[in-house]
Design an enzyme around this catalytic site. Structure first.
Site, PDB file in Angstrom:
ATOM      1  N   ASP A 226      -9.365  -8.898   8.661  1.00  0.00           N
ATOM      2  CA  ASP A 226     -11.054  -9.139   8.397  1.00  0.00           C
ATOM      3  C   ASP A 226     -11.433 -10.598   8.721  1.00  0.00           C
ATOM      4  OD1 ASP A 226     -11.186  -6.399   7.620  1.00  0.00           O
ATOM      5  OD2 ASP A 226     -12.510  -6.971   6.069  1.00  0.00           O
TER       6      ASP A 226
ATOM      7  N   TYR B  60       0.559  -1.292  -0.139  1.00  0.00           N
ATOM      8  CA  TYR B  60      -0.044   0.066  -0.034  1.00  0.00           C
ATOM      9  C   TYR B  60       0.986   1.150   0.078  1.00  0.00           C
ATOM     10  CZ  TYR B  60      -3.874  -3.186   1.370  1.00  0.00           C
ATOM     11  OH  TYR B  60      -4.975  -4.043   1.341  1.00  0.00           O
TER      12      TYR B  60
ATOM     13  N   ASP C  68      -4.064  -6.920   6.155  1.00  0.00           N
ATOM     14  CA  ASP C  68      -5.353  -6.257   6.044  1.00  0.00           C
ATOM     15  C   ASP C  68      -6.242  -7.424   5.860  1.00  0.00           C
ATOM     16  OD1 ASP C  68      -7.380  -4.504   5.504  1.00  0.00           O
ATOM     17  OD2 ASP C  68      -6.733  -3.854   3.386  1.00  0.00           O
TER      18      ASP C  68
ATOM     19  N   ASP D 267      -1.814 -17.936   2.087  1.00  0.00           N
ATOM     20  CA  ASP D 267      -3.019 -18.883   1.739  1.00  0.00           C
ATOM     21  C   ASP D 267      -3.241 -19.798   2.744  1.00  0.00           C
ATOM     22  OD1 ASP D 267      -0.352 -19.499   0.756  1.00  0.00           O
ATOM     23  OD2 ASP D 267      -1.395 -20.500  -1.053  1.00  0.00           O
TER      24      ASP D 267
ATOM     25  N   LYS E 232       5.072 -15.059   1.292  1.00  0.00           N
ATOM     26  CA  LYS E 232       4.356 -15.659   0.196  1.00  0.00           C
ATOM     27  C   LYS E 232       5.872 -15.816  -0.987  1.00  0.00           C
ATOM     28  CE  LYS E 232       1.511 -17.611  -2.787  1.00  0.00           C
ATOM     29  NZ  LYS E 232       0.778 -18.777  -2.245  1.00  0.00           N
TER      30      LYS E 232
END
Ligand SMILES: NC(=O)c1ccc[n+]([C@@H]2O[C@H](COP(=O)([O-])OP(=O)(O)OC[C@H]3O[C@@H](n4cnc5c(N)ncnc54)[C@H](O)[C@@H]3O)[C@@H](O)[C@H]2O)c1
Length: 347
Positions: free
Chosen positions: A246, A135, A242, A218, A185
């Site tokens: 959630d 970001y 982020d 993942d 990742k």
């Protein structure tokens, strides 16, 4: 008597109602714990933007800098002001200016709250990098609107940024159950995430008492659903954090219970405390917003200010209330009823 000056930014929609609730609780616990909190209410919001053309005044950051901490409600009213303006005009500049690089969110089920999982025994602290990574805003678009259009969004990972967020994660793990999950990742992102893993490995040598495990994003997303009890502190980049937070909010019963802190761990500037949820335009003015996430964020603020007993008392009061089934079912209790119950439980 020790006095703390707190900037209150209630914002939009349900923001003012939940901020009022949190503030009443913070003021009450302060009175009973031998310190004083003084709140300065700042009207910065989408309404303020419509009146003045800015989400906050030019000297907004300078005004906030004078306070010990910031308690924020929620910002955004998409029907009147585009989210890109409200977010970039208030929240993001504050996080950046005050180098609030650690966004932390606790995920656990409060007593009496039923989450969507069959498991209820989990207690996770997500630590999200808050200032760079995916970001960072670096990138651009060329040949817009044509068939040759190109969009580039560059993730930026600096040694300083990666090292300090990982170190913060190790420190949190040390204070909790001694386990750190580092989210990567590196099988697909062979530059930034390989770098992230290297820094994690280097730091692990300094923290021999912390058990660190590297999980692909993942895989850890699945683990948070299938085996959340195996996780303690989870540290992740801006984008990965982020998404995971959630998911964390979902497994803890929803946004009404998800609290957060934007911390500047070196304490040279104020940190900001806010519920994870937004302004909820669909229920604004109905009086049914759950204030627990905001009150929990207030407890995190007290903890950061060093008032750990007061923070524990607030968490105890929240848990007493939810254990009695108050505030656990959406819409069943009004914001005021839940707040009054927490205030009564403080006694
Ligand atoms: N940090 C922030 O200030 C922040 C965070 C997220 C979204 N936003 C902004 O908020 C606005 C609305 O966004 P959204 O609708 O996507 O997300 P939202 O979090 O406002 O609402 C999502 C859903 O959850 C419900 N909800 C949220 N908080 C609740 C609470 N405390 N009690 C009961 N129900 C609650 C809402 O009614 C809605 O159905 C947008 O402008 C968005 O940009 C701001």
């Amino acid at each position: 008597m020790k006095t703390y000056s707190i900037a209150l930014v209630p914002g939009d929609g349900i923001g003012p109602a939940v901020t009022d609730a949190a503030w009443q609780v913070v003021e009450t616990v302060a009175r009973g714990s031998g310190f004083v909190v003084e709140g300065a209410r700042l009207p910065w919001s989408c309404d303020h933007y419509l009146e003045t053309g800015a989400m906050m005044p030019d000297d907004g950051i300078a005004v906030l800098r004078e306070h010990d901490a910031i308690l924020l409600g929620a910002v955004g009213w998409p029907a009147k002001v585009p989210d890109s303006i409200s977010l970039h005009g208030l929240l993001l500049p504050i996080r950046k200016a005050f180098r609030q690089y650690a966004n932390i969110r606790p995920h656990r089920l409060l007593p009496g709250v039923e989450g969507p999982l069959r498991k209820s025994e989990f207690d996770i602290l997500c630590v999200r990098e808050n200032t760079e990574g995916e970001y960072s805003g670096a990138g651009g678009r060329v040949h817009q609107g044509s068939e040759d259009e190109v969009a580039v969004e560059t993730a930026i990972f600096t040694r300083k940024g990666v090292e300090r967020i990982l170190r913060f994660g190790f420190e949190q793990a040390r204070r909790r159950r001694g386990k750190l999950a580092s989210v990567t990742k590196s099988n697909a992102q062979r530059h930034s995430m390989v770098f992230w893993d290297e820094v994690a490995r280097d730091l692990a040598r300094e923290y021999a008492d912390v058990e660190v495990t590297s999980y692909h994003i993942d895989a850890i997303a699945a683990r948070m659903v299938m085996a959340p009890e195996t996780l303690d502190v989870v540290v992740a980049s801006n984008l990965f954090g982020d998404v995971l937070t959630d998911l964390g909010a979902a497994i803890q019963g929803g946004l009404g219970f998800a609290a957060s802190a934007n911390l500047n761990p070196d304490r040279t500037t104020p940190s900001m405390f806010e519920p994870v949820h937004g302004s909820a335009p669909d229920i604004a003015h109905l009086g049914v917003a759950n204030p627990i996430a905001a009150i929990w964020s207030g407890a995190m603020m007290l903890d950061h200010l060093g008032q750990t007993d007061a923070a524990d008392r607030v968490m105890g009061a929240i848990e007493t209330v939810t254990a009695r089934g108050i505030g656990t079912i959406p819409g069943k209790h009004k914001t005021d009823e839940i707040t009054r119950a927490v205030l009564a439980a403080l006694d």
